[in-house]
Write a protein that holds these residues in place. Sequence first.
Motif, PDB file in Angstrom:
ATOM      1  N   THR A  56       0.863  -1.182   0.000  1.00 45.03           N
ATOM      2  CA  THR A  56       0.000   0.000   0.000  1.00 45.03           C
ATOM      3  C   THR A  56       0.896   1.227   0.000  1.00 45.03           C
ATOM      4  OG1 THR A  56      -1.686  -1.179   1.268  1.00 45.03           O
ATOM      5  CG2 THR A  56      -1.853   1.215   1.163  1.00 45.03           C
ATOM      6  N   PRO A  57       1.037   1.902  -1.150  1.00 46.14           N
ATOM      7  CA  PRO A  57       1.902   3.088  -1.199  1.00 46.14           C
ATOM      8  C   PRO A  57       1.141   4.355  -0.829  1.00 46.14           C
ATOM      9  CG  PRO A  57       1.178   2.545  -3.402  1.00 46.14           C
ATOM     10  CD  PRO A  57       0.538   1.535  -2.480  1.00 46.14           C
ATOM     11  N   ASP A 108       4.626  14.918  -0.110  1.00 43.47           N
ATOM     12  CA  ASP A 108       5.363  15.988  -0.787  1.00 43.47           C
ATOM     13  C   ASP A 108       6.836  15.629  -0.917  1.00 43.47           C
ATOM     14  OD1 ASP A 108       3.067  17.448  -0.988  1.00 43.47           O
ATOM     15  OD2 ASP A 108       3.427  18.618   0.838  1.00 43.47           O
ATOM     16  N   GLY A 109       7.429  16.126  -1.997  1.00 42.25           N
ATOM     17  CA  GLY A 109       8.835  15.845  -2.224  1.00 42.25           C
ATOM     18  C   GLY A 109       9.083  14.495  -2.852  1.00 42.25           C
ATOM     19  N   ASP A 110       8.042  13.878  -3.466  1.00 46.39           N
ATOM     20  CA  ASP A 110       8.182  12.562  -4.106  1.00 46.39           C
ATOM     21  C   ASP A 110       8.704  11.512  -3.135  1.00 46.39           C
ATOM     22  OD1 ASP A 110       7.183  13.439  -6.462  1.00 46.39           O
ATOM     23  OD2 ASP A 110       9.106  13.687  -7.465  1.00 46.39           O
ATOM     24  N   LEU A 111       8.230  11.596  -1.906  1.00 47.71           N
ATOM     25  CA  LEU A 111       8.568  10.587  -0.904  1.00 47.71           C
ATOM     26  C   LEU A 111       7.416   9.597  -0.822  1.00 47.71           C
ATOM     27  CD1 LEU A 111      10.818   9.943   1.183  1.00 47.71           C
ATOM     28  CD2 LEU A 111       9.429  11.122   2.885  1.00 47.71           C
ATOM     29  N   VAL A 112       7.735   8.309  -0.812  1.00 46.32           N
ATOM     30  CA  VAL A 112       6.730   7.255  -0.834  1.00 46.32           C
ATOM     31  C   VAL A 112       6.817   6.462   0.468  1.00 46.32           C
ATOM     32  CG1 VAL A 112       5.789   5.300  -2.108  1.00 46.32           C
ATOM     33  CG2 VAL A 112       6.995   7.102  -3.332  1.00 46.32           C
ATOM     34  N   ARG A 113       5.683   6.382   1.152  1.00 43.81           N
ATOM     35  CA  ARG A 113       5.578   5.536   2.347  1.00 43.81           C
ATOM     36  C   ARG A 113       4.925   4.229   1.931  1.00 43.81           C
ATOM     37  NH1 ARG A 113       1.882   4.377   6.513  1.00 43.81           N
ATOM     38  NH2 ARG A 113       2.881   4.040   8.542  1.00 43.81           N
ATOM     39  N   LEU A 114       5.536   3.116   2.287  1.00 45.05           N
ATOM     40  CA  LEU A 114       5.091   1.808   1.820  1.00 45.05           C
ATOM     41  C   LEU A 114       4.756   0.908   2.998  1.00 45.05           C
ATOM     42  CD1 LEU A 114       7.872   1.298  -0.864  1.00 45.05           C
ATOM     43  CD2 LEU A 114       5.504   1.859  -1.338  1.00 45.05           C
ATOM     44  N   GLU A 115       3.521   0.398   2.984  1.00 41.30           N
ATOM     45  CA  GLU A 115       3.117  -0.662   3.907  1.00 41.30           C
ATOM     46  C   GLU A 115       3.269  -1.976   3.148  1.00 41.30           C
ATOM     47  OE1 GLU A 115       2.203  -0.446   7.033  1.00 41.30           O
ATOM     48  OE2 GLU A 115       2.070   1.743   7.243  1.00 41.30           O
ATOM     49  N   ILE A 116       4.216  -2.810   3.570  1.00 39.33           N
ATOM     50  CA  ILE A 116       4.608  -3.969   2.772  1.00 39.33           C
ATOM     51  C   ILE A 116       4.425  -5.249   3.585  1.00 39.33           C
ATOM     52  CG2 ILE A 116       6.502  -5.075   1.513  1.00 39.33           C
ATOM     53  CD1 ILE A 116       7.684  -2.243   1.220  1.00 39.33           C
ATOM     54  N   GLU A 117       3.866  -6.245   2.906  1.00 39.94           N
ATOM     55  CA  GLU A 117       3.820  -7.606   3.442  1.00 39.94           C
ATOM     56  C   GLU A 117       4.281  -8.543   2.326  1.00 39.94           C
ATOM     57  OE1 GLU A 117       0.669 -10.896   5.275  1.00 39.94           O
ATOM     58  OE2 GLU A 117       0.073  -8.789   5.014  1.00 39.94           O
ATOM     59  N   GLN A 118       5.466  -9.100   2.508  1.00 41.02           N
ATOM     60  CA  GLN A 118       6.058  -9.971   1.491  1.00 41.02           C
ATOM     61  C   GLN A 118       6.288 -11.352   2.094  1.00 41.02           C
ATOM     62  OE1 GLN A 118       9.532 -11.175   1.224  1.00 41.02           O
ATOM     63  NE2 GLN A 118       8.837 -12.301  -0.574  1.00 41.02           N
ATOM     64  N   GLU A 119       5.852 -12.362   1.359  1.00 36.09           N
ATOM     65  CA  GLU A 119       5.965 -13.735   1.847  1.00 36.09           C
ATOM     66  C   GLU A 119       6.459 -14.634   0.722  1.00 36.09           C
ATOM     67  OE1 GLU A 119       2.834 -17.244   2.855  1.00 36.09           O
ATOM     68  OE2 GLU A 119       2.592 -15.394   4.026  1.00 36.09           O
ATOM     69  N   SER A 120       7.414 -15.488   1.052  1.00 38.27           N
ATOM     70  CA  SER A 120       7.940 -16.475   0.115  1.00 38.27           C
ATOM     71  C   SER A 120       7.876 -17.830   0.796  1.00 38.27           C
ATOM     72  CB  SER A 120       9.385 -16.131  -0.282  1.00 38.27           C
ATOM     73  OG  SER A 120       9.899 -17.111  -1.153  1.00 38.27           O
ATOM     74  N   SER A 121       7.090 -18.745   0.242  1.00 34.54           N
ATOM     75  CA  SER A 121       6.913 -20.072   0.844  1.00 34.54           C
ATOM     76  C   SER A 121       7.121 -21.135  -0.220  1.00 34.54           C
ATOM     77  CB  SER A 121       5.526 -20.204   1.468  1.00 34.54           C
ATOM     78  OG  SER A 121       4.522 -19.997   0.496  1.00 34.54           O
ATOM     79  N   SER A 122       7.545 -22.316   0.220  1.00 38.50           N
ATOM     80  CA  SER A 122       7.780 -23.440  -0.687  1.00 38.50           C
ATOM     81  C   SER A 122       7.615 -24.731   0.099  1.00 38.50           C
ATOM     82  CB  SER A 122       9.175 -23.354  -1.307  1.00 38.50           C
ATOM     83  OG  SER A 122      10.169 -23.414  -0.303  1.00 38.50           O
ATOM     84  N   LYS A 172       6.952  -8.110   7.166  1.00 40.73           N
ATOM     85  CA  LYS A 172       5.919  -7.097   7.348  1.00 40.73           C
ATOM     86  C   LYS A 172       6.604  -5.844   7.871  1.00 40.73           C
ATOM     87  CE  LYS A 172       1.810  -9.940   8.268  1.00 40.73           C
ATOM     88  NZ  LYS A 172       0.724 -10.213   9.230  1.00 40.73           N
ATOM     89  N   THR A 173       6.485  -4.769   7.119  1.00 43.64           N
ATOM     90  CA  THR A 173       7.213  -3.574   7.523  1.00 43.64           C
ATOM     91  C   THR A 173       6.598  -2.344   6.876  1.00 43.64           C
ATOM     92  OG1 THR A 173       9.415  -2.544   7.584  1.00 43.64           O
ATOM     93  CG2 THR A 173       8.838  -3.762   5.606  1.00 43.64           C
ATOM     94  N   SER A 174       6.967  -1.175   7.379  1.00 42.63           N
ATOM     95  CA  SER A 174       6.619   0.124   6.809  1.00 42.63           C
ATOM     96  C   SER A 174       7.915   0.881   6.575  1.00 42.63           C
ATOM     97  CB  SER A 174       5.705   0.923   7.746  1.00 42.63           C
ATOM     98  OG  SER A 174       4.496   0.234   7.968  1.00 42.63           O
ATOM     99  N   VAL A 175       8.106   1.358   5.366  1.00 43.33           N
ATOM    100  CA  VAL A 175       9.354   2.021   5.017  1.00 43.33           C
ATOM    101  C   VAL A 175       9.058   3.317   4.273  1.00 43.33           C
ATOM    102  CG1 VAL A 175      10.656  -0.136   4.899  1.00 43.33           C
ATOM    103  CG2 VAL A 175       9.535   0.733   2.853  1.00 43.33           C
TER     104      VAL A 175
END
Length: 647
Positions: free
Chosen positions: A494-495, A499-513, A532-535
């Motif tokens: 979720t981006p 202002d200033g072309d700064l992007v806050r990202l709510e990220i949930e990334q999962e890799s399973s096998s 799971k992080t916010s950057v």
Amino acid sequence: MDMKTIKTSVLALLLSCFLIGGAWAEDQTWKVNLKDADIRAFITQIADITGYSFVVDPRVKGKVTVVSNAPMSQDEIYEMFLSVLNVHGFAAIPSEGVIKIVQQNEAKQTAENLKMFKSVPKEQLVTRVIQVKNANALELVPILRPMVAKYGHLAGVAAANALIISDHVNNIQRIERIVGELDSPSNYELEVVQLKEAWVGDMVKLLEELAPAELGKGPTKAANKFSVVADERSNRLILKGDENFRDKMRELISKLDQPAAITGTTKVINLRHADAEKLAELLKGLMGDIAPAKGGGEGAAAPGSGKVSIYPDEGLNALVVRAEPSVMKEIEAVIQQLDIRRAQVLIEAAIVEISDGLSRQLGVQLAAGDISGESGPAGLTNFTNVGISASAVLSAIASQTTDIALGDIAAIGVGEQNEGGAQWAALIQALGTSGQANLLSTPSIITMDNQQSEIIVGQNVPFRTGETATGTDGTTNPFTTIERQDVGLTLRVTPSISDGDLVRLEIEQESSSIAPSNENASDLITNKRQIKTSVLADNSETIVLGGLISENYRTSEAKVPLLGDIPLLGVLFRSNSRTKDKQNLLVFLRPTILRDKEQAARVSQDKFNALWELNLGIKRKSEGEDHAAEMVKPDINELYQNNRLEQ
């Protein structure tokens, strides 16, 4: 010599006598008295006096008569010369180094160059621009036109509110004085009129239709002399003009400011980007704060203001709004600011996993005794941590089975057998393995600002959660329950652009096998890595979300007590296995802001170019370089027309 030649000689002599006189000095003067002199000879004498060079039009012909007893200077002689030309219908137009003598009606079409004169002669034909400050330039044209000679020119420029005039300098100066007197500022004042019933926006439109000449909407626009401005905040009109104009507007306003037959207005506002249902909910909450009350007071707008109704039409993505004009104006202003094209964000992720494994195995197993089945073996070392166990080999021999699965291992078996069975046997197994893996996943997704999106690449795997073979009542009714879960790569983001072309990202990334060591579908084991992080990241900046470096070292040893510890010979009575695994997992991410369709189209073209290069590489390997060279890259829009990419 004929009479005509004699007359010409006498005339030239007379001109010389009349024109030349006085002392040769800077203050030299001349007296001019001519009667029926040829105009061309007259021009020649003026050239001698003034030092100017003349180019005479062939149509310049005639006789001139000048009577003067007063001495004249050089400049006065030239002024007199221009007057003589004017009387006879000719004009002198200065150019680069010469003066052209032409007919007056053609003079205004020729550009003049006045640099040769220290001061411009009063009788010189020139073109000037007269700026009008207060009056309307177009209204002055019919007044001033009779004062301009027929061979002159007068026109008005509405955009600049100025006059363009071609005439003699002295006449232009006279017209400038007249314009200065007519162009005096009027007694303009400002007046504020409070409306009681009508809405200012509608009132201004009515006044412009009823008084187009005064408000600059008609064929002859007034030069910003009068104006009517709407103050929508307080529902007031601001009048600018003289007393007559203000009286006229005030009378019109009093007649038009009457109670309306119906209260409120209804509008259908089509949205371009915003969602009608969500925007309607927002505006309904906002109207509780800005909707004016009927009683007036602070925040009140037009009288009669009442309830505000807002309904979304999802089919047309439009809002149906009913409100008083003042509130309607505020609602439209809010919608205009909210209904804008939302920026999009291209999220590119790179998931890199590097693994390195090393394994060494060595084992010796011994067996001795009778394997005929009568008395059984007398002794046996059986190790299972390396390769196949000795008991499995002996069981296969006893059952006379040749299908023995040794797996990936090097094995040597030796032994001796007599008529009654094997006396002894030895099985030596050794294995050394080394494995490296480099897994790179690069998922990417485009989403709108503040809009969650996800991409899943993987499999939907069934997991057995329960089973039964016999029902509670004793009847046989077997069943198995299965739950399906996604296994693979999942990216949710979720981006939010600031202002200033700064992007806050709510990220949930999962890799399973699924772990490869388990083949039983009822007992699957999955490997899972999740972040799971916010950057915060700048536009097109690559950041690392997280990493995991793990190193596992496992040692397994099986031996016969005491015998396995004997130096050198102890190798025959033990089995060793050593395994070393090292894994490195890193996740990188890069957001790119797409504010307009050009940027989105450029990203799409870049992705298409990468796909085309991949297709070319496959064709080169499968069908050769010649076939790949014949392929023509299609336009990206042709993907929807035919399957050109595979051709």
